[in-house]
Design a protein around this motif. Structure first.
Motif, mmCIF file in Angstrom:
data_model
loop_
_atom_site.group_PDB
_atom_site.id
_atom_site.type_symbol
_atom_site.label_atom_id
_atom_site.label_comp_id
_atom_site.label_asym_id
_atom_site.label_seq_id
_atom_site.Cartn_x
_atom_site.Cartn_y
_atom_site.Cartn_z
ATOM 1 N N VAL A 58 10.312 18.649 -27.378
ATOM 2 C CA VAL A 58 11.617 17.785 -27.723
ATOM 3 C C VAL A 58 12.601 17.768 -26.455
ATOM 4 N N PHE A 59 12.863 18.991 -25.984
ATOM 5 C CA PHE A 59 13.984 19.102 -24.942
ATOM 6 C C PHE A 59 13.488 18.415 -23.635
ATOM 7 N N LEU A 60 12.518 18.103 -23.555
ATOM 8 C CA LEU A 60 11.836 17.428 -22.201
ATOM 9 C C LEU A 60 11.888 15.827 -22.230
ATOM 10 N N GLN A 61 11.651 15.094 -23.706
ATOM 11 C CA GLN A 61 11.574 13.881 -23.530
ATOM 12 C C GLN A 61 12.910 13.261 -23.092
ATOM 13 N N GLY A 62 12.331 12.168 -22.346
ATOM 14 C CA GLY A 62 13.311 11.489 -21.646
ATOM 15 C C GLY A 62 13.181 10.993 -20.281
ATOM 16 N N VAL A 63 13.882 10.474 -19.403
ATOM 17 C CA VAL A 63 14.034 9.821 -18.032
ATOM 18 C C VAL A 63 15.023 10.887 -17.242
ATOM 19 N N TRP A 64 14.385 11.713 -16.248
ATOM 20 C CA TRP A 64 15.112 12.559 -15.606
ATOM 21 C C TRP A 64 15.152 12.134 -14.262
ATOM 22 N N LYS A 80 18.585 10.533 -17.589
ATOM 23 C CA LYS A 80 19.525 9.260 -17.532
ATOM 24 C C LYS A 80 19.102 8.391 -18.761
ATOM 25 N N GLU A 81 18.036 8.759 -19.431
ATOM 26 C CA GLU A 81 17.640 8.002 -20.766
ATOM 27 C C GLU A 81 16.914 8.974 -21.799
ATOM 28 N N LYS A 82 17.254 8.879 -22.916
ATOM 29 C CA LYS A 82 16.694 10.081 -23.777
ATOM 30 C C LYS A 82 15.438 9.039 -24.552
ATOM 31 N N ILE A 83 14.320 9.704 -24.699
ATOM 32 C CA ILE A 83 13.301 9.083 -25.202
ATOM 33 C C ILE A 83 12.768 10.022 -26.587
ATOM 34 N N SER A 143 20.744 18.333 -18.585
ATOM 35 C CA SER A 143 20.302 18.830 -17.336
ATOM 36 C C SER A 143 19.213 19.471 -17.489
ATOM 37 N N LEU A 144 18.365 19.693 -16.434
ATOM 38 C CA LEU A 144 17.179 20.443 -16.423
ATOM 39 C C LEU A 144 17.013 20.973 -15.056
ATOM 40 N N ARG A 193 11.663 11.943 -9.774
ATOM 41 C CA ARG A 193 12.077 11.210 -11.046
ATOM 42 C C ARG A 193 10.946 11.258 -12.010
ATOM 43 N N PHE A 194 11.399 12.030 -13.182
ATOM 44 C CA PHE A 194 10.302 12.178 -13.984
ATOM 45 C C PHE A 194 10.519 11.254 -15.538
#
Length: 170
Positions: free
Chosen positions: A36-42, A160-163, A143-144, A60-61
Motif C-alpha cells: 500500500v505505501f508504494l502505490q503511486g507515481v514517484w 506526485k500522484e496517489k494510486i 516521500s520515499l 520516475r516510478f
C-alpha cells in the motif's frame, strides 16, 4: 498373491492422486495487491551533486498493485554508446515488471521496453531483463528514500500522484 499386491499398489497410487488433486488450490488469475505505501507515481526531482558526477540517472516510478513502470533519464558526460545513441549525453530508458518487498529491500524484476511499455527487442541502450534492488531507507506518505544496492546511490522520490490498487485480471 501377485494380484493382491498389484491391487494394493493401484489403490495406493489412486489415493495419492486424489489427495494431490484435492489438496492443490488454483491461484486466482489476477495480479497481486502489492504494498500500500508504494502505490503511486514517484519522481526523483533532483540528484545531489549532479554537476560533479560523470553520469547519473533520474527515476520516475509508477507503482500500481504489484506492478511497476519506470522511466530512467540518464545524463552522461562520457559517451558509452555510438554517436547516434549518445544523444548529447541525455537519454531515456523504460522498463516494466513486478516487484516484491522483503524486509527493507525493494526488488524489481522486469524487462526493458519502448516508451509505450511494449517489448523492446533491439535498439540503443539496454535490452532484455531489468533487475534492480533497492534498500528502503525511509518512507512517508509523500516521500520515499531508496538506496540502489548496485552502486549505493541514493534515490529520493517525491509522491506526485496517489494510486489505489484495483487488481486486474492477468
Amino acid at each position: 498373491m501377485m494380484h493382491f499386491l498389484y491391487n494394493r499398489i493401484y489403490l495406493l497410487l489412486f489415493g495419492f492422486s486424489l489427495l494431490a488433486f484435492f489438496s492443490c488450490t488454483r491461484l486466482p488469475n489476477v495480479q497481486g495487491k502489492g504494498e500500500v505505501f508504494l502505490q503511486g507515481v514517484w519522481n526523483q526531482d533532483s540528484i545531489a551533486n549532479s554537476v560533479k558526477l560523470l553520469n547519473y540517472t533520474q527515476h520516475r516510478f509508477k507503482i500500481s498493485c504489484d506492478s511497476f513502470y519506470v522511466d530512467l533519464t540518464t545524463h552522461s558526460k562520457v559517451n558509452y554508446y555510438s554517436d547516434s545513441c549518445f544523444n548529447k549525453g541525455i537519454w531515456k530508458e523504460y522498463a516494466k515488471g513486478t516487484y516484491a518487498v522483503k524486509g527493507d529491500t525493494l526488488m524489481l524484476t522486469g524487462t526493458f521496453t519502448k516508451a509505450n511499455y511494449k517489448q523492446k527487442a533491439s535498439g540503443c541502450y539496454r535490452n532484455g531483463q531489468y533487475i534492480s534492488n533497492f534498500k528502503i531507507k525511509s518512507s512517508s506518505s509523500t516521500s520515499l528514500v531508496l538506496e540502489n544496492l548496485n552502486d549505493q546511490r541514493e534515490c529520493t522520490l517525491v509522491l506526485k500522484e496517489k494510486i489505489t490498487c484495483v487488481p486486474k485480471e492477468l
